[in-house]
Design a protein around this motif. Structure first.
Motif, PDB file in Angstrom:
ATOM      1  N   TYR A 128      51.805  38.757  34.918  1.00 51.04           N
ATOM      2  CA  TYR A 128      50.743  37.754  34.987  1.00 51.04           C
ATOM      3  C   TYR A 128      51.222  36.364  35.398  1.00 51.04           C
ATOM      4  O   TYR A 128      50.403  35.550  35.821  1.00 51.04           O
ATOM      5  CB  TYR A 128      50.033  37.663  33.629  1.00 51.04           C
ATOM      6  CG  TYR A 128      49.292  38.927  33.276  1.00 51.04           C
ATOM      7  CD1 TYR A 128      48.060  39.222  33.844  1.00 51.04           C
ATOM      8  CD2 TYR A 128      49.839  39.844  32.382  1.00 51.04           C
ATOM      9  CE1 TYR A 128      47.387  40.394  33.531  1.00 51.04           C
ATOM     10  CE2 TYR A 128      49.175  41.016  32.056  1.00 51.04           C
ATOM     11  CZ  TYR A 128      47.948  41.282  32.636  1.00 51.04           C
ATOM     12  OH  TYR A 128      47.283  42.449  32.328  1.00 51.04           O
ATOM     13  N   GLU A 165      40.767  41.095  37.450  1.00 53.93           N
ATOM     14  CA  GLU A 165      41.620  41.589  38.529  1.00 53.93           C
ATOM     15  C   GLU A 165      40.752  42.279  39.570  1.00 53.93           C
ATOM     16  O   GLU A 165      39.596  42.621  39.307  1.00 53.93           O
ATOM     17  CB  GLU A 165      42.670  42.565  37.982  1.00 53.93           C
ATOM     18  CG  GLU A 165      43.495  41.973  36.835  1.00 53.93           C
ATOM     19  CD  GLU A 165      44.573  42.904  36.331  1.00 53.93           C
ATOM     20  OE1 GLU A 165      45.225  43.586  37.159  1.00 53.93           O
ATOM     21  OE2 GLU A 165      44.775  42.960  35.100  1.00 53.93           O
ATOM     22  N   HIS A 218      46.120  44.086  45.548  1.00 57.50           N
ATOM     23  CA  HIS A 218      45.729  43.826  44.161  1.00 57.50           C
ATOM     24  C   HIS A 218      45.833  42.333  43.888  1.00 57.50           C
ATOM     25  O   HIS A 218      46.842  41.708  44.202  1.00 57.50           O
ATOM     26  CB  HIS A 218      46.676  44.612  43.243  1.00 57.50           C
ATOM     27  CG  HIS A 218      46.360  44.498  41.783  1.00 57.50           C
ATOM     28  ND1 HIS A 218      47.105  45.125  40.826  1.00 57.50           N
ATOM     29  CD2 HIS A 218      45.387  43.825  41.105  1.00 57.50           C
ATOM     30  CE1 HIS A 218      46.622  44.858  39.629  1.00 57.50           C
ATOM     31  NE2 HIS A 218      45.573  44.059  39.776  1.00 57.50           N
ATOM     32  N   GLU A 219      44.789  41.775  43.298  1.00 59.40           N
ATOM     33  CA  GLU A 219      44.795  40.358  42.936  1.00 59.40           C
ATOM     34  C   GLU A 219      44.421  40.202  41.465  1.00 59.40           C
ATOM     35  O   GLU A 219      43.541  40.892  40.963  1.00 59.40           O
ATOM     36  CB  GLU A 219      43.815  39.572  43.814  1.00 59.40           C
ATOM     37  CG  GLU A 219      44.155  39.647  45.295  1.00 59.40           C
ATOM     38  CD  GLU A 219      43.244  38.797  46.165  1.00 59.40           C
ATOM     39  OE1 GLU A 219      42.342  38.131  45.620  1.00 59.40           O
ATOM     40  OE2 GLU A 219      43.434  38.801  47.404  1.00 59.40           O
ATOM     41  N   THR A 220      45.105  39.270  40.787  1.00 63.74           N
ATOM     42  CA  THR A 220      44.782  38.912  39.410  1.00 63.74           C
ATOM     43  C   THR A 220      44.449  37.424  39.392  1.00 63.74           C
ATOM     44  O   THR A 220      45.248  36.600  39.853  1.00 63.74           O
ATOM     45  CB  THR A 220      45.957  39.201  38.466  1.00 63.74           C
ATOM     46  OG1 THR A 220      46.279  40.589  38.530  1.00 63.74           O
ATOM     47  CG2 THR A 220      45.615  38.824  37.035  1.00 63.74           C
ATOM     48  N   THR A 280      46.576  32.784  41.749  1.00 64.67           N
ATOM     49  CA  THR A 280      46.250  34.191  41.941  1.00 64.67           C
ATOM     50  C   THR A 280      47.539  34.997  42.081  1.00 64.67           C
ATOM     51  O   THR A 280      48.375  34.680  42.930  1.00 64.67           O
ATOM     52  CB  THR A 280      45.397  34.393  43.209  1.00 64.67           C
ATOM     53  OG1 THR A 280      44.269  33.524  43.181  1.00 64.67           O
ATOM     54  CG2 THR A 280      44.934  35.838  43.325  1.00 64.67           C
TER      55      THR A 280
END
Length: 211
Positions: A13, A81, A184-186, A201
């Motif tokens: 994270y 996410e 993939h994005e958080t 991000t």
């Protein structure tokens, strides 16, 4: 003190702003699938987020009700996410947002079983008088990836992705986009309260060792 996944799992994270290789273990999520431009006002993406957060907070706040979830511990709801792809595109093409297919996710604490998930869906459906059938219990093992912290607007992500791909190549890896392997994005910032240039991000893309 509530358990905070962002602090306890900084590797996933809070990565540095320089790319790195990471192996992501299996996790369980709340998930809603859809397609289309995420910026569309009142569109499918915005509706998906409403559904996800309603279920996520039903689980978190279950401690206040009569139904006690076995193994419950207090926690901070993990960040939103998203998995993103487009048919026939290697990675993602940011200029074609209407073609996006996506799975929006919120990580589930380990105590949330499929039985607990089913209870939460029944509970929130009754409370909100809304259809939550699009929300699913999603188990996923992401595996080997290259990742990086992106600071700035979402539309500036291609430069960060290019740096990630270059780094991976220099380390002997290549992109591995296929079934179950996505961009993939958080999202660590609240887009409603954060200036675009300060958005944080985590970007992650699947890789494999070059043959």
């Amino acid at each position: 003190m509530a358990f905070d996944y962002k602090k306890e799992y900084k590797e996933f994270y809070l990565p540095p702003k320089t790319p790195g290789i990471v192996t992501v273990p299996a996790m369980n999520f709340l998930a809603v699938r859809g397609q289309g431009d995420p910026n569309q006002e009142g569109g499918a993406y915005k509706q998906a987020l409403e559904l996800l957060y309603a279920v996520a907070y039903t689980i978190k706040m279950s401690k206040m009700g009569d139904h006690k979830l076995e193994g419950y511990f207090d926690y901070v709801v993990p960040p939103l996410e998203g998995l993103w792809w487009q048919e026939g595109v290697h990675g993602v093409d940011y200029s074609r947002k209407a073609d996006f297919r996506w799975i929006s996710l919120i990580r589930l604490p380990e105590f949330v079983t499929e039985e607990a998930f089913d209870w939460a869906i029944r509970e929130v459906t009754e409370k909100k008088q809304r259809d939550f059938s699009k929300v699913e219990f999603f188990s996923w093992e992401e595996g080997l990836c290259v990742q990086c912290m992106h600071i700035g607007p979402y539309d500036d992500e291609p430069a960060t992705v290019a740096a990630m791909e270059e780094y991976a190549k220099n380390q002997g890896y290549e992109a591995d986009f296929r079934e179950g392997r996505f961009h993939h994005e958080t999202y660590l910032s609240d887009v409603r309260r954060c200036k675009p240039e300060k958005l944080k991000t985590v970007i992650r893309q699947p890789v494999r060792r070059m043959p």
